[in-house]
Structure formats: structure tokens, C-alpha cells
Design a protein around this motif. Structure first.
Motif, PDB file in Angstrom:
ATOM      1  N   LYS A   1       0.892  -0.826   0.755  1.00  0.00           N
ATOM      2  CA  LYS A   1      -0.104  -0.368  -0.182  1.00  0.00           C
ATOM      3  C   LYS A   1       1.192   1.092  -0.265  1.00  0.00           C
ATOM      4  CE  LYS A   1      -3.264  -2.785   2.789  1.00  0.00           C
ATOM      5  NZ  LYS A   1      -4.029  -3.466   1.769  1.00  0.00           N
TER       6      LYS A   1
ATOM      7  N   HIS B   1      -7.352  -6.772   9.753  1.00  0.00           N
ATOM      8  CA  HIS B   1      -7.768  -6.364  11.118  1.00  0.00           C
ATOM      9  C   HIS B   1      -8.608  -7.092  11.754  1.00  0.00           C
ATOM     10  CE1 HIS B   1      -3.852  -3.784  11.906  1.00  0.00           C
ATOM     11  NE2 HIS B   1      -4.251  -3.057  10.571  1.00  0.00           N
TER      12      HIS B   1
ATOM     13  N   ASP C   1       0.784  -7.420   7.373  1.00  0.00           N
ATOM     14  CA  ASP C   1       0.465  -6.312   7.547  1.00  0.00           C
ATOM     15  C   ASP C   1       1.894  -5.944   7.677  1.00  0.00           C
ATOM     16  OD1 ASP C   1      -1.234  -4.234   8.088  1.00  0.00           O
ATOM     17  OD2 ASP C   1      -0.842  -4.452   9.776  1.00  0.00           O
TER      18      ASP C   1
HETATM   19 FE    FE Z   1      -2.266  -2.704   7.240  1.00  0.00          FE
END
Ligand code: FE
Ligand code: NIG
Length: 404
Positions: A148, A263, A314
Motif C-alpha cells: 500500500k 484487522h 501487515d
Molecule cells: Fe495495514
């Protein structure tokens, strides 16, 4: 034609069947073939079978000795923030003494400190950073990664991040709504800028858009505004939601037909039910939960109630400085209650589904990309079992050995 025969493998392990996402009991259905081979031709898998049936091949076929090795599919990390400059080691030190992650963010540190470093890196610095992190991930068996933006939050840096991710072979996601940068008075003013000035060009590089829906970041109305504009620009939608508080992220993801909601550490049973009844994939990020000392997401409940569930690292400098899907699988097994087989399917087939690549990656089967991870272990489950050691002996990407 470029061909590679990986022969005499102790085990070939792959999520069984075809199609994606795998839900409920299908998530734990992996096939294990003992004493077997994989033939790769022109970057694709052309044959998988027992050594007793290995075809006679000419000298032009390169061979890789798989004795003592177990093959699993090249791993798919569908949620990373692998494009960043600097580090947050000082923050890590402060957090170890009791400082809170949200507290540091509110004081202008946290994500915003990585924004300051990333803005200074320049396009070449960003390209070097993604390349370094891509190599780290590959060393742990990740052959397909998403990454991202979201540490630029200005036009130039956001677009440079997305280009660097794409050029490194990653799947770029525009996280244009990660935090409100200090030059804007509030979230709404920042979103007006981002949607008018950045989205048109970001949409030409990124495959998806993402938002951090959380107190102190963007609320549900702001997230809806951002995501609707991104959807209209042709992007898939993803959300960071329920990390610290339940703020309507799952309902919004379902309403907008998002690809995933990620999440879920704060998700309660109503949210889990809503997600399970939808086509949205829940992405579990147990490393972030551990790193920030948060409760684990209700992954067991989600799988048992038929939700589409994926697993990712993540990887980022603040909440999850860990690029290893082996560690994520280990935590999924010990902290969330998934079996090693469920964890494997969640970071192969189902993660590929999140990235719209499940017809190409995530299985060891004819027609799929020839991406393999070879584990030096007596049983493939050592990948999750041996905490902190992934047993990766070699990686094959597009039919070529790239790491050993
Ligand atoms: Fe993240
Ligand atoms: O997924 N929560 C928001 N974003 C990232 C963390 C980013 C950071 O701390 O730098 C996450 O945890």
C-alpha cells in the motif's frame, strides 16, 4: 521453451480442489502427495505427479533435486505496507515502556513519523526500499505481494510509492486515506484534495484503494466518501477496520461490495456474522495484534461460520515489523485456533482471491504460475510449527529458482 523439473520431493502440498475463496471445512482441505515431482514450463506448472510416473525428459530440461524437501505454493501476502523509509525503532522502545500506539499517533508520531521519512526519500529511495523489502519477503517464501501507499499523503509521494510497488512486481493499493497530514485542517479537507488531485493518477497505477477507518483517522462517513469515489474510478475496495474500535467498517465493506476488510481485532459476534454472510474476505493480521498487544481477531469463529478468511503479515515499520508469513501462520495456529492447513490456504488461495489472482497463484496444480516454496523439513507443517524459523531452502518463481 524454458523447463524445470523439481523431482524427488518428499511432499507436494497444495490447497485441494479449484475455485476461491475456500470457506468453512474446505479451508482445511489440502492435498499431500508424497515422493512426487512438479514440471514447470514457460513459467507455468504443466504437470504434478508421483515420481513413479515422472515423464522421460530431454537434456534441455533443468532439474532441481527435491530430496528431503516439501513443496508448498509460493505464498501470497495480500496486506503489506512494504514501501516506507526510515524506521520506528525509537517508538518501539517507547512502547515497550508503556506508551500507546494511538497516543503516539495523536501526538504527531506513529504513521506521521513514517510519512515525514518517506516524503524525504525520493523516487529512487522508495524504489530501493521496496526492492529491499521484496527480497526479505521472497526469502520467507512470499512470491506475490500487495503493498500500500499511505506514507506520502501528498500527490508526488503517493504516486511515487505506487509506481515503486508496481515496478518491483507488487500489487499496488492506494491507501490515500491512511492519516490526515499536518498541512490540512481536518480529514474532510484532506479528502477533498486526495480525491481531486491524487485519485485520477493513482487509479491508473493501483488495483485497489484502502482506508484506515478508526478513531483518530477516518470515520465511517469519510470512509464511504473516499471509497465510493475510488470505486467510481475503477478501483477494488479494501478497509482497515475494527483494529481498535468497531466503527461500522464491516457494514460499510458489505454495503460497498469491498474486496476485503482487514484487522478485525475488535470485531464482536454481530460483526463476525455480518461478514460471514457476505462476499467480503476478512483478512487476519495476527502479527499486528501481537506487536500492539491487541486481542487476536475472531478467526476461528469466522471460519466456522463460513466467512471467507485470508491471512497476511501487515508488514510495516510501526504495528507489524515482520515480513514472515511463517510467523503469521504460527500465530494463526497458536493464537487464533486455525490448523496449519487452514493457515496455509488462508495465505495462498484465499489471499490470491483478495488480489483477484486465484486463477493464477496459490496452488500447485497444472496451469498455475510456477511459484513454489521448498521447505527443508520432514513435514510441511514445520512452516507454522517452528516459531521463528521458516525452513525455506529454495524458492521457485515463474519456473526459475530465485532463492536458495
Ligand atoms: Fe495495514
Ligand atoms: O495496518 N492501522 C493502520 N495502518 C497500519 C499501521 C501503519 C503504521 O503504524 O505505520 C496497520 O496496522
Amino acid at each position: 521453451m524454458t523447463s524445470l523439473l523439481v523431482r524427488d520431493l518428499a511432499q507436494i502440498v497444495s490447497p485441494a480442489g479449484s475455485g476461491a475463496p475456500l470457506r468453512g471445512p474446505r479451508l482445511r482441505d489440502v492435498s499431500v502427495l508424497a515422493d512426487a515431482y512438479v514440471l514447470c514450463e514457460d513459467g507455468r506448472i504443466s504437470e504434478v505427479g508421483p515420481m513413479a510416473e515422472v515423464p522421460k525428459l530431454g537434456h534441455e530440461v533443468a532439474e532441481l533435486d527435491g530430496r528431503g524437501l516439501c513443496a508448498i505454493p509460493g505464498l501470497v501476502d495480500c496486506h503489506t505496507h512494504a514501501c516506507f523509509a526510515g524506521d520506528r525503532v525509537d517508538e518501539f522502545d517507547l512502547r515497550s515502556g508503556g506508551a500507546g500506539y494511538e497516543e503516539l499517533h495523536a501526538a504527531g508520531g506513529g504513521i506521521l513519523s513514517t510519512v515525514r521519512a518517506t516524503r524525504l526519500a525520493g523516487a529512487d529511495g522508495l524504489a530501493a526500499a521496496v526492492e529491499r523489502h521484496r527480497a526479505w519477503m521472497l526469502g520467507h517464501g512470499t512470491t506475490t505481494f500487495e503493498a500500500k501507499s499511505g506514507y506520502g499523503l501528498d500527490r508526488e509521494t503517493e504516486l511515487a510509492m505506487l509506481s515503486a510497488i508496481r515496478d518491483a512486481g507488487g500489487v499496488p493499493t492506494w491507501l490515500g486515506a491512511h492519516a490526515v497530514p499536518p498541512e490540512f485542517a481536518d480529514a474532510d479537507a484532506y479528502l477533498t484534495f486526495a480525491l481531486e488531485e491524487v485519485l485520477p493518477d493513482a487509479a491508473a497505477i493501483a488495483e485497489a484503494a484502502d482506508v484506515f477507518l478508526e478513531r483518530g483517522a477516518f470515520d465511517v462517513d469519510q470512509a464511504r466518501r473516499y471509497l465510493e469515489a475510488c470505486r467510481d474510478a475503477g478501483l477494488e475496495l479494501r478497509l482497515h477496520a475494527d483494529q481498535f474500535t468497531e466503527a461500522g467498517g464491516i457494514s460499510l465493506a458489505v454495503e460497498l461490495g469491498a474486496r476485503s476488510v482487514d484487522h478485525l481485532e475488535a470485531t464482536g459476534s454481530e460483526g463476525a456474522k455480518t461478514l460471514a454472510a457476505s462476499d467480503v474476505t476478512g483478512v487476519l493480521l495476527p502479527v499486528a495484534a501481537l506487536f500492539l498487544d491487541r486481542p487476536m481477531p475472531p478467526g476461528r469463529e469466522l471460519v466456522d461460520s463460513g466467512a471467507s478468511v485470508a491471512l497476511a503479515t501487515d508488514f510495516n515499520p510501526g504495528s507489524a515489523f515482520c515480513e514472515s508469513l511463517s510467523v503469521a501462520c504460527s500465530l494463526a495456529c497458536t493464537q487464533i485456533g486455525l490448523s496449519p492447513a487452514e493457515a496455509l490456504s488462508a495465505c495462498t488461495v484465499n489471499a490470491a482471491h483478495v488480489l483477484r489472482r486465484a486463477d493464477r497463484v496459490g496452488r500447485i496444480a497444472p496451469g498455475y504460475d510456477a511459484d513454489l516454496v521448498l521447505l527443508d523439513a520432514p513435514d510441511w507443517r514445520y512452516f507454522a510449527y517452528h516459531l521463528g524459523t521458516d525452513h525455506v531452502a529454495a524458492v521457485v518463481q515463474a519456473g526459475k529458482p530465485v532463492q536458495s
